[in-house]
Scaffold this motif. Structure first.
Motif, PDB file in Angstrom:
ATOM      1  N   LEU A   1       0.643  -1.189  -0.013  1.00 40.48           N
ATOM      2  CA  LEU A   1       0.042   0.029   0.255  1.00 40.48           C
ATOM      3  C   LEU A   1       0.735   1.257   0.001  1.00 40.48           C
ATOM      4  CD1 LEU A   1      -2.949  -0.925   2.535  1.00 40.48           C
ATOM      5  CD2 LEU A   1      -3.084  -0.681   0.013  1.00 40.48           C
ATOM      6  N   THR A   2       2.018   0.953  -0.710  1.00 41.38           N
ATOM      7  CA  THR A   2       2.983   2.328  -0.498  1.00 41.38           C
ATOM      8  C   THR A   2       3.604   2.440  -2.129  1.00 41.38           C
ATOM      9  OG1 THR A   2       5.129   1.778   0.228  1.00 41.38           O
ATOM     10  CG2 THR A   2       3.553   2.067   2.095  1.00 41.38           C
ATOM     11  N   SER A   3       4.293   3.623  -2.227  1.00 41.31           N
ATOM     12  CA  SER A   3       5.018   3.492  -3.544  1.00 41.31           C
ATOM     13  C   SER A   3       6.508   3.411  -3.327  1.00 41.31           C
ATOM     14  CB  SER A   3       4.705   4.985  -4.366  1.00 41.31           C
ATOM     15  OG  SER A   3       5.195   5.917  -3.411  1.00 41.31           O
TER      16      SER A   3
ATOM     17  N   ALA B   1      -1.690  -3.632  -8.569  1.00 37.97           N
ATOM     18  CA  ALA B   1      -1.474  -2.562  -9.360  1.00 37.97           C
ATOM     19  C   ALA B   1      -0.002  -2.226  -9.256  1.00 37.97           C
ATOM     20  CB  ALA B   1      -2.085  -1.374  -8.711  1.00 37.97           C
ATOM     21  N   GLU B   2       0.380  -1.657 -10.334  1.00 35.63           N
ATOM     22  CA  GLU B   2       1.834  -1.494 -10.585  1.00 35.63           C
ATOM     23  C   GLU B   2       2.301  -0.313  -9.493  1.00 35.63           C
ATOM     24  OE1 GLU B   2       3.467  -1.593 -14.498  1.00 35.63           O
ATOM     25  OE2 GLU B   2       1.513  -1.815 -15.317  1.00 35.63           O
ATOM     26  N   THR B   3       1.709   0.520  -9.032  1.00 31.98           N
ATOM     27  CA  THR B   3       1.831   1.376  -8.132  1.00 31.98           C
ATOM     28  C   THR B   3       1.153   1.417  -6.731  1.00 31.98           C
ATOM     29  OG1 THR B   3       0.514   3.216  -8.984  1.00 31.98           O
ATOM     30  CG2 THR B   3       2.695   3.279  -9.910  1.00 31.98           C
ATOM     31  N   SER B   4       1.704   1.529  -5.582  1.00 29.16           N
ATOM     32  CA  SER B   4       1.006   1.373  -4.362  1.00 29.16           C
ATOM     33  C   SER B   4       0.167  -0.010  -4.317  1.00 29.16           C
ATOM     34  CB  SER B   4       0.125   2.518  -4.178  1.00 29.16           C
ATOM     35  OG  SER B   4       0.735   3.833  -4.066  1.00 29.16           O
ATOM     36  N   PRO B   5       0.827  -0.920  -4.668  1.00 34.70           N
ATOM     37  CA  PRO B   5      -0.187  -2.132  -4.613  1.00 34.70           C
ATOM     38  C   PRO B   5      -0.492  -2.516  -3.437  1.00 34.70           C
ATOM     39  CG  PRO B   5       2.181  -2.637  -4.790  1.00 34.70           C
ATOM     40  CD  PRO B   5       2.272  -1.227  -4.669  1.00 34.70           C
ATOM     41  N   ASP B   6      -1.913  -3.048  -3.440  1.00 33.24           N
ATOM     42  CA  ASP B   6      -2.541  -3.868  -2.184  1.00 33.24           C
ATOM     43  C   ASP B   6      -2.032  -5.336  -2.394  1.00 33.24           C
ATOM     44  OD1 ASP B   6      -4.011  -5.054  -0.366  1.00 33.24           O
ATOM     45  OD2 ASP B   6      -5.944  -4.397  -1.244  1.00 33.24           O
ATOM     46  N   CYS B   7      -1.221  -5.784  -1.720  1.00 34.55           N
ATOM     47  CA  CYS B   7      -0.583  -7.102  -1.563  1.00 34.55           C
ATOM     48  C   CYS B   7      -1.601  -8.097  -1.159  1.00 34.55           C
ATOM     49  CB  CYS B   7       0.606  -7.206  -0.911  1.00 34.55           C
ATOM     50  SG  CYS B   7       2.143  -6.167  -1.291  1.00 34.55           S
TER      51      CYS B   7
ATOM     52  N   GLY C   1       1.787 -12.147 -15.269  1.00 31.07           N
ATOM     53  CA  GLY C   1       0.792 -11.219 -15.034  1.00 31.07           C
ATOM     54  C   GLY C   1       0.080 -11.569 -13.578  1.00 31.07           C
ATOM     55  N   ARG C   2       1.163 -12.317 -12.926  1.00 35.33           N
ATOM     56  CA  ARG C   2       0.575 -12.696 -11.337  1.00 35.33           C
ATOM     57  C   ARG C   2       1.429 -11.732 -10.579  1.00 35.33           C
ATOM     58  NH1 ARG C   2      -2.661 -16.714 -12.155  1.00 35.33           N
ATOM     59  NH2 ARG C   2      -1.975 -18.066 -14.035  1.00 35.33           N
ATOM     60  N   THR C   3       1.810 -12.076  -9.241  1.00 36.98           N
ATOM     61  CA  THR C   3       2.404 -11.212  -8.403  1.00 36.98           C
ATOM     62  C   THR C   3       3.523 -12.030  -7.466  1.00 36.98           C
ATOM     63  OG1 THR C   3       0.507  -9.904  -8.067  1.00 36.98           O
ATOM     64  CG2 THR C   3       2.251  -9.809  -6.447  1.00 36.98           C
TER      65      THR C   3
ATOM     66  N   ILE D   1       4.561  -9.221 -12.010  1.00 36.46           N
ATOM     67  CA  ILE D   1       5.396  -9.736 -12.810  1.00 36.46           C
ATOM     68  C   ILE D   1       4.750  -9.427 -14.445  1.00 36.46           C
ATOM     69  CG2 ILE D   1       6.567 -11.798 -13.564  1.00 36.46           C
ATOM     70  CD1 ILE D   1       5.745 -13.153 -10.824  1.00 36.46           C
ATOM     71  N   LYS D   2       5.529  -8.565 -14.946  1.00 36.04           N
ATOM     72  CA  LYS D   2       4.981  -7.900 -16.055  1.00 36.04           C
ATOM     73  C   LYS D   2       6.185  -8.392 -17.298  1.00 36.04           C
ATOM     74  CE  LYS D   2       3.794  -3.436 -18.082  1.00 36.04           C
ATOM     75  NZ  LYS D   2       3.753  -1.986 -18.047  1.00 36.04           N
TER      76      LYS D   2
END
Length: 202
Positions: free
Chosen positions: A30-32, A74-80, A140-142, A174-175
């Motif tokens: 939840l942060t950048s 999300a690629e920025t400030s992700p909610d893990c 496309g996963r995390t 993972i992009k």
């Protein structure tokens, strides 16, 4: 002439690489705030996925659970937390990275261990995560770094599900950045091509 051109093309492709590359910028939950970027690469369907990179800002001299989770973030400030559970397409129990595919989740990558400054250089190969096999593909996963040690499914409580690895400290999408045949002719093939063209036209 046509056959000559086809032969040259086949030579170029033969010396090329069928390589898929992906990256993940891991940020604290939840942060950048980034803790580092990892690169995932696979040369072909029979090769392992290699994971390389450096992560920082972790607990000093400690082991952290390291897993691929199912859903993208999300690629920025992700909610893990949005990544859901470990990537587990075969519905198996949790296990260590060294286990076979029937005794671990596809996404189970064991632990990473930091140095006294809280940093870790990662360079690992894994044959179970994939890019070419769609069922086991991590595209496309995390990727998630957990706060605690992963017990490999040998503990109590949720060990068989999560490895008791604790909270999700940081994660990244993972992009895929490149895939397919990347034609990279070697110098000798270029020389051969030039000589043949000279012989034909001059």
């Amino acid at each position: 002439m046509f056959m000559l051109l086809i032969s040259i093309l086949l030579l170029l492709i033969h010396h090329g690489q069928c390589r898929i590359v992906a990256t993940a910028n891991l940020q604290q939950h939840l942060t950048s705030t980034s803790i580092g970027t990892l690169t995932f690469s696979q040369n072909d369907a029979n090769s392992p996925v290699q994971i390389t990179g450096k992560l920082n800002s972790l607990n000093a001299s400690s082991s952290h659970g390291f897993h691929v989770h199912t859903n993208p973030v999300a690629e920025t400030s992700p909610d893990c937390a949005a990544a859901a559970g470990h990537f587990n397409p075969y519905n198996t129990g949790h296990g260590p990275r060294e286990a076979d595919i029937w005794h671990r989740h596809v996404g189970d990558l064991g632990n990473i261990t930091t140095d006294a400054s809280g940093s870790v250089d990662i360079n690992m190969n894994d044959y179970i995560i994939q890019f070419y096999n769609s069922t086991q593909s991590i595209a496309g996963r995390t990727i998630i770094v957990h706060l605690l040690f992963d017990d490999g499914g040998h503990g109590m409580g949720e060990s068989n599900i999560t490895g008791n690895a604790g909270a999700r400290y940081a994660c990244g999408l993972i992009k895929v950045t490149s895939n397919g045949i990347n034609i990279k002719p070697i110098r000798s093939v270029l020389y051969l091509t030039i000589m043949i063209l000279i012989m034909i036209f001059f």
